[in-house]
Design an enzyme around this catalytic site. Sequence first.
Site, PDB file in Angstrom:
ATOM      1  N   TYR A  35     -59.552  28.385 114.485  1.00  0.00           N
ATOM      2  CA  TYR A  35     -58.920  29.767 114.611  1.00  0.00           C
ATOM      3  C   TYR A  35     -58.175  29.819 116.018  1.00  0.00           C
ATOM      4  O   TYR A  35     -57.095  30.343 116.291  1.00  0.00           O
ATOM      5  CB  TYR A  35     -60.202  30.588 114.783  1.00  0.00           C
ATOM      6  CG  TYR A  35     -59.638  31.979 115.177  1.00  0.00           C
ATOM      7  CD1 TYR A  35     -59.056  32.967 114.400  1.00  0.00           C
ATOM      8  CD2 TYR A  35     -59.923  32.568 116.448  1.00  0.00           C
ATOM      9  CE1 TYR A  35     -58.686  34.171 114.776  1.00  0.00           C
ATOM     10  CE2 TYR A  35     -59.705  33.705 116.614  1.00  0.00           C
ATOM     11  CZ  TYR A  35     -59.100  34.587 116.079  1.00  0.00           C
ATOM     12  OH  TYR A  35     -58.616  35.887 116.555  1.00  0.00           O
ATOM     13  N   SER A  74     -54.815  36.262 120.755  1.00  0.00           N
ATOM     14  CA  SER A  74     -56.141  36.472 120.989  1.00  0.00           C
ATOM     15  C   SER A  74     -56.217  35.680 122.416  1.00  0.00           C
ATOM     16  O   SER A  74     -55.617  34.910 122.770  1.00  0.00           O
ATOM     17  CB  SER A  74     -57.250  35.649 120.073  1.00  0.00           C
ATOM     18  OG  SER A  74     -58.489  35.764 120.174  1.00  0.00           O
TER      19      SER A  74
END
Length: 228
Positions: free
Chosen positions: A149, A137
Site C-alpha cells: 500500500y 497518503s
Amino acid sequence: MPDPVFLITGASSGIGAATARHAAQAGYRVVLGARSEDKLKRLVEELGGPERALAAPCDVTEWEDQRALVGHALDRYGRLDVAFANAGVGAPKGFEAGDPEDIKAMILTNVYGVYLTIRAAAPALREHRGHVVITSSIAGRRALPGSLYSSTKFAVTGMAEAARLDFNGTGVRVTVVEPGMVETPGFSHDLDETLKGDDIARAVLYAVSQPPHVDVNEMLIRPTAQTS
C-alpha cells in the site's frame, strides 16, 4: 458563468463523500463515481437531487468506466472544473501476507485508477483551466515495513508531480493530499482522535478555492497527536 462541476471517484463514503458534501455547500455541482450504486443514490438525494448531483457506478480500473464518468458530467452539466482521484484500497502489511490477486487489485485501483482519472478528465480540465486533486497518503512520503500500500502511494505522489509538469502552461493545477491517520470504517488506529473525512475535505476545498495563479501542489495533514 454556470456553477462549476466537481467530479469525485471513491465518492460513496469517507473522504470522497465528505468532499462531495463540502463541494456542494461551496456551490459546485458534483459528479459521484464509485462501485456502490445504492450509497451514491442516497448521497445524490442528500445533495439536492439531479440538478446538483449526478451518480455513476464506476470501477476506476476500467478505462471505459472512467471515460463514461467524465462523459456523464459533460452531458449533464456541460463542463468539468475539478477531478478528484480519490478511490483507493488497502492491504495487509508483509510481502507474504494477503492474497496476491487482492494485492494486484489494490495496485490497479490505487495507481492505474488514478492515471485513468487524470487521462479521462484532462481534455475537459484543459478547456476550463481546471484542477486535478489526488489522494495519496503520509505512507507515500515514508515507507512502511512490508507495505505494498505504501509503495502505491509513493507512486501516486510521484504521479501528481508528473501530472503537474505535464499540465504546466495549460492553466490546469494539480494538488496531492497526503493524510495521516484517518477514521476509516473497519480499520483501527492507535490514536484516540484521528482525522475525519471532513478534515480532508476542508483541505481539498481550500486548494481548489485559490485564485488561478496559485497552485497548492502538496498537502500533508496529520492528526495533532500523530508522531510519525
